[in-house]
Motif scaffolding. Sequence first.
Motif, short mmCIF file in Angstrom:
data_model
loop_
_atom_site.label_atom_id
_atom_site.label_comp_id
_atom_site.label_asym_id
_atom_site.label_seq_id
_atom_site.Cartn_x
_atom_site.Cartn_y
_atom_site.Cartn_z
N PHE A 117 17.73 40.78 -36.37
CA PHE A 117 17.84 39.95 -37.46
C PHE A 117 19.67 39.85 -37.81
CE2 PHE A 117 16.69 37.64 -41.55
CZ PHE A 117 16.64 36.95 -41.81
N TRP A 118 20.09 38.15 -37.42
CA TRP A 118 20.99 37.82 -37.75
C TRP A 118 21.74 36.66 -38.65
CZ3 TRP A 118 24.95 41.32 -35.51
CH2 TRP A 118 24.86 42.21 -34.93
N ILE A 119 22.67 37.24 -39.12
CA ILE A 119 23.46 35.99 -40.22
C ILE A 119 24.87 35.41 -38.82
CG2 ILE A 119 24.23 34.50 -41.59
CD1 ILE A 119 21.18 35.83 -42.55
N VAL A 120 24.21 34.07 -38.36
CA VAL A 120 25.24 33.96 -37.37
C VAL A 120 26.08 32.53 -37.61
CG1 VAL A 120 25.83 33.04 -35.33
CG2 VAL A 120 23.44 34.77 -35.28
N PRO A 121 27.37 31.96 -37.85
CA PRO A 121 28.27 31.20 -37.46
C PRO A 121 28.29 30.34 -36.87
CG PRO A 121 29.36 33.56 -38.50
CD PRO A 121 27.99 33.04 -38.25
N THR A 122 28.39 28.92 -37.09
CA THR A 122 27.51 28.67 -35.98
C THR A 122 28.88 28.54 -34.96
OG1 THR A 122 28.56 26.34 -36.60
CG2 THR A 122 26.07 26.46 -37.53
#
Length: 296
Positions: A117-122
């Motif tokens: 599970f990751w937060i990924v900038p566009t």
Amino acid sequence: MYELHLLVPEDRIESVSDALEALEALSVGVEDADAQTPAEQALFGEPGMPPPREGWQRSRVTALFPDEAAAREASALLQAQDFFDGCSVQDIGPVPEQDWVRLTQSQFAPVEITPEFWIVPTWHEPPAAARRMIRLDPGLAFGTGTHPTTRMCLRWTAGRQPGELGRVLDYGCGSGILAIGAALYGATAVDAVDIDEAAVQSTRDNAMANGVLLNAGLPDLACGEYGTVLANILATPLKVLAPLLCKHVAAGGSLVMAGILSRQADELKEAYAPYLALSVADEEDGWILMTANRPA
């Protein structure tokens, strides 16, 4: 853009900074003039708290002005003031041309919440291991996944069993990152509320960008009981909100709170004791996650 660089002793930092703001500087920054030398000094406060002093023994003050004329006028006016005694002007010069968008983007890399599970900038490609992710760009609202409080809340959400979250309330939603995370992990419905209308709009925009459905609005949107109540704010407002937040926790439901320093655990437990029994569920970099369960 032009920068005015000053050398200022510690006891003049506040006066010089206030004067620069009065002279309509676009920004004012203070750094240790002896950084990366044997004379360098640490100047840190506790997380979320102001630093113990206004500046260092020798501080480098940088003020940004729209043009050279404004920078030179500010320099001349400062040097004429009594409080400028002991200070000096180091230089005035243009700000180098840079691709500010690319520079800003380079400072935000994908953030791992769990291995899957990751937060990924566009502007980044998703990591190969990412099975779930939130696409989120830095904006005006709090919550980009880089702060320990946000990561701990998302880790807690990712650790729930299917169907466990139920109906979710994200109180103080900021960017909507916790609400989006809950939607991705199977919440039956999500209400996200904030006192800031810009945050509400940011939440709606980010939810649309991530293809999730949620309701975002001002605090009066919160209605009834929820299987999970999330609140990543700060300790003082969390204490004030104790009766309100606990009222929204359904039988068998969970209250999950962050924005709390480790040393504030006991005062939060005391504030919530008439309603629910809080305990520390996670800790990172001096911050803690506190949770409580209402008996079914």
